[in-house]
Design a protein around this motif. Structure first.
Motif, PDB file in Angstrom:
ATOM      1  N   SER A 102      11.378  58.574 -46.684  1.00 42.76           N
ATOM      2  CA  SER A 102      11.012  57.543 -45.678  1.00 42.76           C
ATOM      3  C   SER A 102      10.396  58.228 -44.525  1.00 42.76           C
ATOM      4  O   SER A 102       9.605  57.365 -43.802  1.00 42.76           O
ATOM      5  CB  SER A 102      12.494  56.896 -45.270  1.00 42.76           C
ATOM      6  N   GLN A 103      10.737  59.281 -44.104  1.00 40.45           N
ATOM      7  CA  GLN A 103      10.031  60.043 -42.942  1.00 40.45           C
ATOM      8  C   GLN A 103       8.608  60.295 -43.402  1.00 40.45           C
ATOM      9  O   GLN A 103       7.832  60.081 -42.576  1.00 40.45           O
ATOM     10  CB  GLN A 103      11.071  61.382 -42.924  1.00 40.45           C
ATOM     11  N   ASP A 104       8.480  61.032 -44.570  1.00 43.37           N
ATOM     12  CA  ASP A 104       6.881  61.274 -45.085  1.00 43.37           C
ATOM     13  C   ASP A 104       6.297  60.132 -44.988  1.00 43.37           C
ATOM     14  O   ASP A 104       4.978  60.147 -44.668  1.00 43.37           O
ATOM     15  CB  ASP A 104       6.886  61.796 -46.361  1.00 43.37           C
ATOM     16  N   PHE A 105       6.576  58.807 -45.515  1.00 38.09           N
ATOM     17  CA  PHE A 105       5.459  57.563 -45.631  1.00 38.09           C
ATOM     18  C   PHE A 105       5.776  56.526 -44.711  1.00 38.09           C
ATOM     19  O   PHE A 105       5.075  55.651 -44.645  1.00 38.09           O
ATOM     20  CB  PHE A 105       5.687  57.389 -46.977  1.00 38.09           C
ATOM     21  N   GLY A 106       6.943  56.721 -43.755  1.00 39.93           N
ATOM     22  CA  GLY A 106       7.116  55.564 -42.853  1.00 39.93           C
ATOM     23  C   GLY A 106       7.592  54.189 -43.368  1.00 39.93           C
ATOM     24  O   GLY A 106       7.121  53.300 -43.053  1.00 39.93           O
ATOM     25  N   GLN A 119      21.147  41.708 -62.161  1.00 45.76           N
ATOM     26  CA  GLN A 119      20.674  41.609 -60.504  1.00 45.76           C
ATOM     27  C   GLN A 119      20.468  43.142 -60.610  1.00 45.76           C
ATOM     28  O   GLN A 119      21.043  44.229 -61.187  1.00 45.76           O
ATOM     29  CB  GLN A 119      21.744  41.171 -59.807  1.00 45.76           C
ATOM     30  N   MET A 120      19.860  43.466 -59.368  1.00 48.45           N
ATOM     31  CA  MET A 120      19.695  44.782 -58.774  1.00 48.45           C
ATOM     32  C   MET A 120      20.296  44.897 -57.409  1.00 48.45           C
ATOM     33  O   MET A 120      20.338  43.959 -56.893  1.00 48.45           O
ATOM     34  CB  MET A 120      18.336  45.099 -58.285  1.00 48.45           C
ATOM     35  N   VAL A 121      21.386  45.721 -57.337  1.00 52.60           N
ATOM     36  CA  VAL A 121      22.165  45.921 -56.244  1.00 52.60           C
ATOM     37  C   VAL A 121      21.586  47.366 -55.588  1.00 52.60           C
ATOM     38  O   VAL A 121      21.423  48.417 -56.115  1.00 52.60           O
ATOM     39  CB  VAL A 121      23.686  45.850 -56.557  1.00 52.60           C
ATOM     40  N   VAL A 122      21.425  47.157 -54.038  1.00 52.85           N
ATOM     41  CA  VAL A 122      21.140  48.379 -53.345  1.00 52.85           C
ATOM     42  C   VAL A 122      22.380  49.366 -53.097  1.00 52.85           C
ATOM     43  O   VAL A 122      23.221  48.509 -52.476  1.00 52.85           O
ATOM     44  CB  VAL A 122      20.440  48.006 -51.963  1.00 52.85           C
ATOM     45  N   VAL A 123      22.315  50.503 -53.464  1.00 51.67           N
ATOM     46  CA  VAL A 123      23.354  51.464 -53.457  1.00 51.67           C
ATOM     47  C   VAL A 123      23.061  52.442 -52.275  1.00 51.67           C
ATOM     48  O   VAL A 123      23.974  53.256 -51.941  1.00 51.67           O
ATOM     49  CB  VAL A 123      23.508  51.898 -54.923  1.00 51.67           C
ATOM     50  N   ALA A 124      21.923  52.546 -51.910  1.00 50.64           N
ATOM     51  CA  ALA A 124      21.552  53.512 -51.045  1.00 50.64           C
ATOM     52  C   ALA A 124      20.333  53.308 -50.314  1.00 50.64           C
ATOM     53  O   ALA A 124      19.443  52.623 -50.869  1.00 50.64           O
ATOM     54  CB  ALA A 124      21.510  55.042 -51.528  1.00 50.64           C
ATOM     55  N   ILE A 125      20.141  53.570 -48.988  1.00 52.72           N
ATOM     56  CA  ILE A 125      19.037  53.324 -48.343  1.00 52.72           C
ATOM     57  C   ILE A 125      18.659  54.013 -47.060  1.00 52.72           C
ATOM     58  O   ILE A 125      19.418  54.829 -46.601  1.00 52.72           O
ATOM     59  CB  ILE A 125      19.251  51.807 -47.697  1.00 52.72           C
ATOM     60  N   SER A 126      17.360  54.284 -46.732  1.00 48.60           N
ATOM     61  CA  SER A 126      16.921  55.020 -45.466  1.00 48.60           C
ATOM     62  C   SER A 126      15.770  54.198 -45.008  1.00 48.60           C
ATOM     63  O   SER A 126      14.900  53.951 -45.749  1.00 48.60           O
ATOM     64  CB  SER A 126      16.396  56.402 -46.094  1.00 48.60           C
TER      65      SER A 126
END
Length: 260
Positions: A102-106, A119-126
């Protein structure tokens, strides 16, 4: 679940299915919801919906505002969610990689997990602090076949063409691709190992996804980067995908080492 001819067969339990639907509906709602509106949205009989809500309220999983008689998700769900997160060893492993990407590519970078419900569930995020950014919440659910993750799921899943066509027909896109063109993109994902959705799912937004595969070659999780198309193009889609693949491979190595 029972077995028939050696294969597991799922038995429907309507009350449980309805209770789960109510919890998910309240989890997505921006404000407390009344019984009649909820029953209408979920296709339930209002009296049935009210009965289930009362049971869920007794268990602390939902709460009712006594003045408006509207319902919202309850704090009793938090210990369950916290336990699920704490026992998922993948989440603490993947988070530093999400932060770095996330930091490297904004971009907003997240990890998803495939559920049995397709389904897809979001388990981690930045997410990085920017003037314009795309908001995605932890626990968000998406149809397994949508966007870039969906192309990965189609490429490394068990669905045949007829099942893919039926699932594809139910998807909602800003700019829907033709099914035959989408199938060609799925085939390309098998060759290159990652998927890109440039404005089909959401206008002006590019999504890049890299799948995690199990020992049978089936997709179980994914790394996903989401950002404004112009910004993502400036960073370089191939460069981003390469960094995501490298992160996925390192995580796979850590997982194998942890099992040993």
């Amino acid at each position: 679940m029972v077995e028939r001819g050696g294969e597991p067969v799922k038995r429907a339990v309507p009350a449980v299915t309805r209770a789960v639907a109510i919890l998910r509906h309240l989890g997505r709602a921006d404000a407390p919801v009344g019984v009649n509106a909820m029953a209408r949205d979920l296709g339930l009989v209002p009296s049935t919906c009210l009965h289930i809500l009362r049971v869920l309220a007794d268990e602390g999983l939902v709460q009712m505002d006594p003045e408006t008689r509207r319902y919202s998700i309850g704090v009793g769900i938090l210990p369950i969610a916290r336990t699920a997160i704490q026992r998922n060893a993948f989440i603490p492993m993947v988070q530093p990689h999400l932060d770095s990407l996330s930091q490297d590519f904004g971009a907003t970078v997240l990890a998803t997990q495939v559920t049995e419900a397709g389904q897809m569930v979001v388990v981690a995020i930045s997410q990085v602090e920017q003037r314009f950014r795309l908001q995605v919440d932890l626990g968000s659910r998406f149809p397994a076949l949508i966007s870039a993750t969906g192309r990965c799921y189609a490429a490394f899943g068990t669905l045949g063409e007829a099942e893919l066509r039926n699932g594809f027909a139910r998807l909602q896109w800003d700019n829907p691709p033709r099914f035959d063109a989408w199938l060609e993109e799925v085939a390309e994902v098998r060759r290159q190992g990652y998927a890109v959705d440039s404005g089909a799912y959401m206008s002006g937004v590019t999504v890049v996804a890299v799948p995690f595969l199990n020992s049978a070659g089936r997709m179980t999780r994914s790394l996903v980067a989401i950002g404004i198309t112009e910004r993502m193009a400036a960073q370089g889609i191939d460069r981003l995908a390469g960094a995501m693949i490298a992160a996925r491979d390192e995580l796979d190595t850590l997982a194998v080492g942890g099992q040993g």
